[in-house]
Design an enzyme around this catalytic site. Structure first.
Site, PDB file in Angstrom:
ATOM      1  N   CYS A   1       0.812  -1.219   0.000  1.00 45.99           N
ATOM      2  CA  CYS A   1       0.000   0.000   0.000  1.00 45.99           C
ATOM      3  C   CYS A   1       0.846   1.270   0.000  1.00 45.99           C
ATOM      4  O   CYS A   1       0.334   2.346  -0.310  1.00 45.99           O
ATOM      5  CB  CYS A   1      -0.991  -0.007   1.147  1.00 45.99           C
ATOM      6  SG  CYS A   1      -0.262  -0.149   2.774  1.00 45.99           S
ATOM      7  N   HIS A   2       2.131   1.154   0.276  1.00 52.23           N
ATOM      8  CA  HIS A   2       2.997   2.334   0.218  1.00 52.23           C
ATOM      9  C   HIS A   2       3.133   2.859  -1.207  1.00 52.23           C
ATOM     10  O   HIS A   2       3.559   3.988  -1.419  1.00 52.23           O
ATOM     11  CB  HIS A   2       4.381   2.028   0.819  1.00 52.23           C
ATOM     12  CG  HIS A   2       5.164   1.017   0.060  1.00 52.23           C
ATOM     13  ND1 HIS A   2       4.935  -0.338   0.217  1.00 52.23           N
ATOM     14  CD2 HIS A   2       6.153   1.151  -0.859  1.00 52.23           C
ATOM     15  CE1 HIS A   2       5.776  -0.994  -0.578  1.00 52.23           C
ATOM     16  NE2 HIS A   2       6.511  -0.113  -1.241  1.00 52.23           N
TER      17      HIS A   2
END
Length: 102
Positions: free
Chosen positions: A54-55
Site C-alpha cells: 500500500c505504500h
C-alpha cells in the site's frame, strides 16, 4: 457489496503495482467503480503491508499519505525511495515519472 470483498478487490489491484512505480487512490477507485476515499480506507485497514504494498499508492498529485498506516509518512517515503521512487519535495513523488498505468 460486503466490506471484506471490497477491501480484497482493492488489495488485489495494489498487488499489481510493481516496485518502482506508484498508482493513485483515484485510479484504483475508477477501476473498481468506487470512491477514492473508500480505497484509502481499505488501505488504512490493510492487514498485510508486506504482501499488499500500500505504500505504492499516493494521491492524484503524488502526495504520500500523512498518516500512512505502517509508520507514518516518513516510513512510506523510506519504502518508496528504497524502490527507486524519486521525490520532488518532502512529501510528493515525481508522479509523472513513476505512475503505473493499468
Amino acid at each position: 457489496m460486503v466490506i471484506s470483498k471490497i477491501r480484497e478487490k482493492v488489495y488485489e489491484i495494489v498487488r499489481q503495482v510493481p516496485s518502482g512505480y506508484v498508482t493513485t487512490y483515484g485510479a484504483i477507485g475508477k477501476r473498481l467503480n468506487m470512491s477514492p476515499r473508500v480505497v484509502g480506507y481499505a488501505l488504512h485497514l490493510n492487514p498485510d503491508d508486506k504482501g499488499t504494498p500500500c505504500h505504492r499508492v499516493v494521491n492524484s498529485i503524488g502526495r504520500i499519505a500523512p498518516t500512512f498506516a505502517f509508520g507514518g509518512f516518513e516510513e512510506q517515503r523510506k519504502r518508496l525511495e528504497k524502490e527507486g521512487i524519486e521525490f520532488k519535495n518532502e512529501n510528493h513523488v515525481k508522479i509523472l515519472k513513476h505512475l503505473y498505468s493499468f
